[in-house]
Scaffold this motif. Structure first.
Motif, mmCIF file in Angstrom:
data_model
loop_
_atom_site.group_PDB
_atom_site.id
_atom_site.type_symbol
_atom_site.label_atom_id
_atom_site.label_comp_id
_atom_site.label_asym_id
_atom_site.label_seq_id
_atom_site.Cartn_x
_atom_site.Cartn_y
_atom_site.Cartn_z
ATOM 1 N N TYR A 252 -10.365 -13.188 5.264
ATOM 2 C CA TYR A 252 -9.486 -12.164 4.706
ATOM 3 C C TYR A 252 -10.258 -11.008 4.077
ATOM 4 O O TYR A 252 -9.890 -9.841 4.252
ATOM 5 C CB TYR A 252 -8.568 -12.805 3.663
ATOM 6 N N GLN A 253 -11.333 -11.314 3.331
ATOM 7 C CA GLN A 253 -12.042 -10.254 2.611
ATOM 8 C C GLN A 253 -12.589 -9.198 3.568
ATOM 9 O O GLN A 253 -12.540 -7.997 3.269
ATOM 10 C CB GLN A 253 -13.184 -10.852 1.775
ATOM 11 N N VAL A 254 -13.087 -9.614 4.710
ATOM 12 C CA VAL A 254 -13.619 -8.678 5.701
ATOM 13 C C VAL A 254 -12.493 -7.939 6.416
ATOM 14 O O VAL A 254 -12.523 -6.714 6.548
ATOM 15 C CB VAL A 254 -14.510 -9.416 6.721
ATOM 16 N N ALA A 255 -11.495 -8.678 6.893
ATOM 17 C CA ALA A 255 -10.408 -8.060 7.653
ATOM 18 C C ALA A 255 -9.664 -7.033 6.804
ATOM 19 O O ALA A 255 -9.343 -5.929 7.275
ATOM 20 C CB ALA A 255 -9.450 -9.127 8.166
ATOM 21 N N SER A 256 -9.381 -7.367 5.548
ATOM 22 C CA SER A 256 -8.656 -6.449 4.679
ATOM 23 C C SER A 256 -9.465 -5.185 4.424
ATOM 24 O O SER A 256 -8.926 -4.069 4.446
ATOM 25 C CB SER A 256 -8.308 -7.140 3.362
ATOM 26 N N LEU A 257 -10.767 -5.332 4.182
ATOM 27 C CA LEU A 257 -11.628 -4.178 3.952
ATOM 28 C C LEU A 257 -11.657 -3.261 5.175
ATOM 29 O O LEU A 257 -11.502 -2.040 5.057
ATOM 30 C CB LEU A 257 -13.035 -4.653 3.603
ATOM 31 N N VAL A 258 -11.844 -3.835 6.353
ATOM 32 C CA VAL A 258 -11.898 -3.040 7.584
ATOM 33 C C VAL A 258 -10.556 -2.356 7.847
ATOM 34 O O VAL A 258 -10.501 -1.176 8.212
ATOM 35 C CB VAL A 258 -12.314 -3.919 8.777
ATOM 36 N N ASP A 259 -9.469 -3.090 7.660
ATOM 37 C CA ASP A 259 -8.144 -2.511 7.901
ATOM 38 C C ASP A 259 -7.871 -1.341 6.958
ATOM 39 O O ASP A 259 -7.341 -0.303 7.372
ATOM 40 C CB ASP A 259 -7.056 -3.571 7.725
ATOM 41 N N ASP A 260 -8.203 -1.497 5.685
ATOM 42 C CA ASP A 260 -7.961 -0.417 4.739
ATOM 43 C C ASP A 260 -8.834 0.794 5.036
ATOM 44 O O ASP A 260 -8.412 1.940 4.856
ATOM 45 C CB ASP A 260 -8.180 -0.904 3.305
ATOM 46 N N GLN A 261 -10.034 0.543 5.521
ATOM 47 C CA GLN A 261 -10.895 1.662 5.923
ATOM 48 C C GLN A 261 -10.295 2.386 7.128
ATOM 49 O O GLN A 261 -10.255 3.621 7.172
ATOM 50 C CB GLN A 261 -12.288 1.144 6.260
ATOM 51 N N ARG A 262 -9.820 1.626 8.107
ATOM 52 C CA ARG A 262 -9.240 2.238 9.305
ATOM 53 C C ARG A 262 -7.973 3.036 8.977
ATOM 54 O O ARG A 262 -7.737 4.103 9.536
ATOM 55 C CB ARG A 262 -8.909 1.146 10.327
ATOM 56 N N LEU A 263 -7.156 2.516 8.069
ATOM 57 C CA LEU A 263 -5.895 3.163 7.720
ATOM 58 C C LEU A 263 -6.064 4.323 6.745
ATOM 59 O O LEU A 263 -5.123 5.083 6.527
ATOM 60 C CB LEU A 263 -4.940 2.135 7.103
ATOM 61 N N GLY A 264 -7.235 4.452 6.134
ATOM 62 C CA GLY A 264 -7.429 5.489 5.133
ATOM 63 C C GLY A 264 -6.676 5.200 3.850
ATOM 64 O O GLY A 264 -6.199 6.120 3.169
ATOM 65 N N THR A 265 -6.566 3.926 3.489
ATOM 66 C CA THR A 265 -5.822 3.523 2.299
ATOM 67 C C THR A 265 -6.468 4.085 1.037
ATOM 68 O O THR A 265 -7.682 3.969 0.849
ATOM 69 C CB THR A 265 -5.773 1.985 2.200
ATOM 70 N N THR A 266 -5.646 4.678 0.170
ATOM 71 C CA THR A 266 -6.149 5.202 -1.106
ATOM 72 C C THR A 266 -5.575 4.459 -2.306
ATOM 73 O O THR A 266 -6.061 4.630 -3.421
ATOM 74 C CB THR A 266 -5.816 6.695 -1.256
ATOM 75 N N LEU A 267 -4.533 3.671 -2.107
ATOM 76 C CA LEU A 267 -3.888 2.931 -3.200
ATOM 77 C C LEU A 267 -3.553 1.529 -2.724
ATOM 78 O O LEU A 267 -2.900 1.356 -1.688
ATOM 79 C CB LEU A 267 -2.609 3.642 -3.649
ATOM 80 N N ILE A 268 -3.987 0.515 -3.475
ATOM 81 C CA ILE A 268 -3.700 -0.880 -3.162
ATOM 82 C C ILE A 268 -2.973 -1.492 -4.352
ATOM 83 O O ILE A 268 -3.486 -1.479 -5.471
ATOM 84 C CB ILE A 268 -4.983 -1.662 -2.849
ATOM 85 N N VAL A 269 -1.784 -2.014 -4.094
ATOM 86 C CA VAL A 269 -0.967 -2.646 -5.130
ATOM 87 C C VAL A 269 -0.935 -4.143 -4.838
ATOM 88 O O VAL A 269 -0.452 -4.562 -3.781
ATOM 89 C CB VAL A 269 0.463 -2.061 -5.146
ATOM 90 N N ARG A 270 -1.446 -4.945 -5.777
ATOM 91 C CA ARG A 270 -1.573 -6.385 -5.570
ATOM 92 C C ARG A 270 -1.150 -7.126 -6.836
ATOM 93 O O ARG A 270 -1.128 -6.561 -7.929
ATOM 94 C CB ARG A 270 -3.040 -6.757 -5.296
ATOM 95 N N GLY A 271 -0.910 -8.425 -6.660
ATOM 96 C CA GLY A 271 -0.708 -9.274 -7.822
ATOM 97 C C GLY A 271 -2.023 -9.525 -8.531
ATOM 98 O O GLY A 271 -3.107 -9.432 -7.924
#
Length: 315
Positions: free
Chosen positions: A198-217
């Motif tokens: 998960y740690q790798v996939a989430s990082l790569v996905d957020d980089q690809r999507l250009g994510t600037t805000l992550i809302v998590r528990g």
């Protein structure tokens, strides 16, 4: 509610905002998932940003078609809209599944392997790599086994030095430090089945999507620390450090335990199968944010929840 920000308008700074809903089809979505969706939607829509639906489906052992369809049903039930991403299960499987991006994940793993001493292979059990508390990780389990990257069934782990503090600027709680060694130990980046963790996939996905805000528990603070640590190792992912994070409080089940899909009973169908209405979700969000109508009695629609959110955050 403890640790509330004085003004949520200050959480999302000026500039382009892009966030995502990132459920996993490993169970039916519960009230906590729904609250996270609504909170993310409120923040993004107030900032005039864009919202993407990203479904994390690399846990193939627990994925079920009914769980996947439940994600779309829950979003429609809540009345949420999003700007990009799949609109149904068929479109997801054909164009958006994480299986389409395996080469991207492997490229990051290969880059991490070029960093001397950062990644190692092991075949030991998970208990050998729990955060320190018994023997030191250097003397126990995986770091002393003789697996190589070519060993069948070997996981790949990050070597986390003892006392590795990771700074997180949290929009909810302010500046934080997470001791990565104490909370995660030598965490997995490539699982024994060969799929990225998960740690790798989430990082790569957020980089690809250009994510600037992550809302998590708040339970995902250690994961955020792990991803920031990974991103800091490579120049191609260093910009991840500028992502804005919000780690909100969790909702508890009837017994006081954290709501979790892994704890669902055979007949549990999540929030859509419970005696809830969307109004109950809006009320939970209102309480979380300490909106003027914290009891949620008049929050019959998402639009009313948004209006209350606007009123609270007027400068």
């Amino acid at each position: 509610m403890r640790n509330l920000p004085p003004n949520m308008a200050d959480v999302v700074s000026l500039g382009f905002v892009r966030s995502r809903l990132a459920p996993t089809p490993s169970g039916y979505l519960h009230l906590g998932n729904a609250v996270n969706f609504v909170l993310t939607w409120l923040l993004v829509r107030r900032a005039g940003g864009t919202l993407h639906l990203r479904i994390d489906d690399l846990d193939r052992a627990r994925l079920r078609p009914a769980y996947l369809e439940n994600i779309f049903e829950t979003i429609r039930w809540l009345g949420l809209d999003y700007d990009t991403g799949p609109r149904n299960s068929k479109e997801f499987e054909e164009h958006y599944s994480q299986l389409h991006y395996l080469a991207d994940y492997q490229a990051l793993l290969d880059d991490l392997r070029t960093k001397p001493g950062l990644i190692y292979a092991c075949t030991c059990s998970r208990t050998s790599n729990l955060p320190p508390g018994s023997p030191s990780v250097d003397e126990s389990g995986c770091r002393s086994c003789h697996a190589t990257f070519a060993t069948p069934g070997a996981a790949w782990r990050v070597r986390v030095p003892a006392a590795t503090p990771v700074a997180i600027v949290d929009g909810w709680r302010g500046p934080l430090q997470v001791d990565l060694a104490a909370t995660m130990g030598d965490f997995v980046v490539r699982k024994k089945d060969g799929l990225p963790a998960y740690q790798v996939a989430s990082l790569v996905d957020d980089q690809r999507l250009g994510t600037t805000l992550i809302v998590r528990g708040e339970d995902l603070l250690p994961s955020t620390a792990a991803q920031l640590f990974l991103a800091s190792q490579l120049s191609t992912t260093a910009h991840f450090a500028h992502t804005q994070f919000i780690h909100h409080a969790l909702l508890s089940g009837t017994g006081g335990q954290k709501l979790s899909k892994s704890q669902q009973q055979p007949l549990d169908r999540g929030i859509l199968g419970a005696s809830h209405s969307p109004r109950a979700v809006y009320a939970a969000v209102a309480e979380l944010l300490a909106l003027p109508d914290a009891a949620g009695e008049s929050l019959d629609t998402l639009q009313q929840a948004f209006a209350e959110f606007e009123i609270k955050n007027k400068k």
